[in-house]
Design a protein around this motif. Sequence first.
Motif, PDB file in Angstrom:
ATOM      1  N   THR A  17      27.801 -34.786 -35.022  1.00  0.00           N
ATOM      2  CA  THR A  17      28.309 -33.729 -35.890  1.00  0.00           C
ATOM      3  C   THR A  17      29.122 -34.382 -37.000  1.00  0.00           C
ATOM      4  N   LEU A  18      29.011 -33.835 -38.210  1.00  0.00           N
ATOM      5  CA  LEU A  18      29.793 -34.344 -39.338  1.00  0.00           C
ATOM      6  C   LEU A  18      30.407 -33.178 -40.090  1.00  0.00           C
ATOM      7  N   GLY A  19      31.607 -33.370 -40.579  1.00  0.00           N
ATOM      8  CA  GLY A  19      32.268 -32.320 -41.349  1.00  0.00           C
ATOM      9  C   GLY A  19      33.761 -32.544 -41.295  1.00  0.00           C
ATOM     10  N   ASN A  20      34.489 -31.748 -42.093  1.00  0.00           N
ATOM     11  CA  ASN A  20      35.941 -31.916 -42.140  1.00  0.00           C
ATOM     12  C   ASN A  20      36.594 -31.605 -40.797  1.00  0.00           C
ATOM     13  N   SER A  21      37.819 -32.000 -40.693  1.00  0.00           N
ATOM     14  CA  SER A  21      38.607 -31.769 -39.495  1.00  0.00           C
ATOM     15  C   SER A  21      38.793 -30.259 -39.260  1.00  0.00           C
ATOM     16  N   GLU A  22      38.736 -29.867 -37.996  1.00  0.00           N
ATOM     17  CA  GLU A  22      39.022 -28.477 -37.553  1.00  0.00           C
ATOM     18  C   GLU A  22      37.986 -27.415 -37.928  1.00  0.00           C
ATOM     19  N   VAL A  23      36.798 -27.856 -38.343  1.00  0.00           N
ATOM     20  CA  VAL A  23      35.776 -26.849 -38.661  1.00  0.00           C
ATOM     21  C   VAL A  23      35.097 -26.314 -37.394  1.00  0.00           C
ATOM     22  N   GLY A  24      35.255 -27.083 -36.272  1.00  0.00           N
ATOM     23  CA  GLY A  24      34.683 -26.624 -35.000  1.00  0.00           C
ATOM     24  C   GLY A  24      33.615 -27.553 -34.430  1.00  0.00           C
ATOM     25  N   LYS A  25      33.670 -28.822 -34.776  1.00  0.00           N
ATOM     26  CA  LYS A  25      32.627 -29.772 -34.325  1.00  0.00           C
ATOM     27  C   LYS A  25      32.692 -29.987 -32.811  1.00  0.00           C
ATOM     28  N   THR A  26      33.902 -30.290 -32.307  1.00  0.00           N
ATOM     29  CA  THR A  26      34.033 -30.501 -30.860  1.00  0.00           C
ATOM     30  C   THR A  26      33.698 -29.208 -30.126  1.00  0.00           C
ATOM     31  N   SER A  27      34.184 -28.095 -30.665  1.00  0.00           N
ATOM     32  CA  SER A  27      33.934 -26.797 -30.022  1.00  0.00           C
ATOM     33  C   SER A  27      32.439 -26.503 -29.948  1.00  0.00           C
ATOM     34  N   PHE A  28      31.693 -26.868 -31.003  1.00  0.00           N
ATOM     35  CA  PHE A  28      30.245 -26.633 -30.978  1.00  0.00           C
ATOM     36  C   PHE A  28      29.610 -27.410 -29.817  1.00  0.00           C
ATOM     37  N   ILE A  29      30.006 -28.678 -29.692  1.00  0.00           N
ATOM     38  CA  ILE A  29      29.414 -29.515 -28.636  1.00  0.00           C
ATOM     39  C   ILE A  29      29.714 -28.910 -27.259  1.00  0.00           C
ATOM     40  N   LEU A  30      30.978 -28.482 -27.068  1.00  0.00           N
ATOM     41  CA  LEU A  30      31.348 -27.913 -25.766  1.00  0.00           C
ATOM     42  C   LEU A  30      30.639 -26.580 -25.518  1.00  0.00           C
ATOM     43  N   LYS A  31      30.504 -25.789 -26.574  1.00  0.00           N
ATOM     44  CA  LYS A  31      29.839 -24.489 -26.407  1.00  0.00           C
ATOM     45  C   LYS A  31      28.361 -24.700 -26.073  1.00  0.00           C
ATOM     46  N   TYR A  32      27.716 -25.607 -26.816  1.00  0.00           N
ATOM     47  CA  TYR A  32      26.271 -25.793 -26.622  1.00  0.00           C
ATOM     48  C   TYR A  32      25.956 -26.477 -25.289  1.00  0.00           C
ATOM     49  N   THR A  33      26.796 -27.456 -24.904  1.00  0.00           N
ATOM     50  CA  THR A  33      26.452 -28.197 -23.687  1.00  0.00           C
ATOM     51  C   THR A  33      27.021 -27.558 -22.412  1.00  0.00           C
ATOM     52  N   GLU A  34      28.175 -26.865 -22.535  1.00  0.00           N
ATOM     53  CA  GLU A  34      28.827 -26.340 -21.316  1.00  0.00           C
ATOM     54  C   GLU A  34      29.100 -24.839 -21.371  1.00  0.00           C
ATOM     55  N   ASN A  35      28.735 -24.228 -22.488  1.00  0.00           N
ATOM     56  CA  ASN A  35      29.028 -22.817 -22.712  1.00  0.00           C
ATOM     57  C   ASN A  35      30.510 -22.497 -22.533  1.00  0.00           C
ATOM     58  N   SER A  36      31.376 -23.429 -22.993  1.00  0.00           N
ATOM     59  CA  SER A  36      32.810 -23.147 -22.885  1.00  0.00           C
ATOM     60  C   SER A  36      33.442 -23.130 -24.277  1.00  0.00           C
ATOM     61  N   PHE A  37      34.544 -22.409 -24.400  1.00  0.00           N
ATOM     62  CA  PHE A  37      35.260 -22.354 -25.686  1.00  0.00           C
ATOM     63  C   PHE A  37      36.755 -22.318 -25.419  1.00  0.00           C
ATOM     64  N   GLN A  38      37.507 -23.147 -26.176  1.00  0.00           N
ATOM     65  CA  GLN A  38      38.967 -23.125 -26.033  1.00  0.00           C
ATOM     66  C   GLN A  38      39.597 -22.839 -27.387  1.00  0.00           C
ATOM     67  N   ASP A  39      40.652 -22.003 -27.338  1.00  0.00           N
ATOM     68  CA  ASP A  39      41.301 -21.622 -28.592  1.00  0.00           C
ATOM     69  C   ASP A  39      42.329 -22.648 -29.058  1.00  0.00           C
ATOM     70  N   ILE A  40      42.153 -23.907 -28.699  1.00  0.00           N
ATOM     71  CA  ILE A  40      43.126 -24.916 -29.144  1.00  0.00           C
ATOM     72  C   ILE A  40      42.413 -25.963 -29.981  1.00  0.00           C
ATOM     73  N   TYR A  41      43.187 -26.640 -30.813  1.00  0.00           N
ATOM     74  CA  TYR A  41      42.613 -27.712 -31.619  1.00  0.00           C
ATOM     75  C   TYR A  41      42.369 -28.906 -30.695  1.00  0.00           C
ATOM     76  N   LEU A  42      41.121 -29.362 -30.660  1.00  0.00           N
ATOM     77  CA  LEU A  42      40.729 -30.315 -29.617  1.00  0.00           C
ATOM     78  C   LEU A  42      40.816 -31.786 -30.012  1.00  0.00           C
ATOM     79  N   ALA A  43      41.335 -32.079 -31.222  1.00  0.00           N
ATOM     80  CA  ALA A  43      41.360 -33.475 -31.681  1.00  0.00           C
ATOM     81  C   ALA A  43      42.106 -34.370 -30.696  1.00  0.00           C
TER      82      ALA A  43
END
Length: 212
Positions: A17-43
């Motif tokens: 994934t590429l893009g600016n910080s906090e756009v949701g890159k880590t969240s996308f990976i977690l959502k797609y691979t584990e169907n999970s979502f967290q409302d915190i900044y994951l950096a």
Amino acid sequence: MSVSEESESEERINIMTLGNSEVGKTSFILKYTENSFQDIYLATVGIDFKVKNITLKEKQYKLFFYDTTGQEKYKSIALNIIKNAHGIILMYDINKKTSFESIPEWIKSAKDAKGENFPMILLGNKIDIENEREVTKEEGEALAKENNLDFYETSNKTGINIEEAGLAIVNKILEKRQRDTLDYSNTSSRSSQLRKDTRSLNEGESKKCCGS
Ligand code: GDP
């Protein structure tokens, strides 16, 4: 299962994934691979990569999603991951114009590293916060069209278009693999034809030169 133990019947696909910080890159990976979502900044949590197994047309694929979160400032590290990537998901936040304006720069970095026709898709994320929107869907579509990219507006929170986006990048990668295989077999049949032509030309010449 460790990476080295992966079964030979599974085809490996590396996606970053590429893009600016906090756009949701880590969240996308977690959502797609584990169907999970967290409302915190994951950096600060940070993930190196996540794996998801999928089956398409009875063939198994092992998808490795590499995360570049926290590395946006250190482009050289992200570039290191680009080297091994088979496809890239470009992402911006529809509520942050600056993240959209950075996309051409991310596209350039990717093209510089991987060439013109590298598999990439564009995602405009966080459409669940519609009332803060700063980038219209049409603007996203236009940028995607200009760069010949598939485009989806997504939400990691609600899950909208997440599966579709994952499948789209995999399909782009598989199409390119198929094109490369065809190119390779065409080139090798062309060069074998060339070898045959050269041989008959040589035979002709040797007949001409040394015949009776
Ligand atoms: P990254 O730096 O690009 O990897 O971004 P993160 O995945 O860490 O996400 C940054 C913040 O945005 C976190 O607080 C996430 O919970 C939040 N976030 C990510 N995706 C979405 C989304 O689709 N909708 C909303 N509302 N928040 C999101």
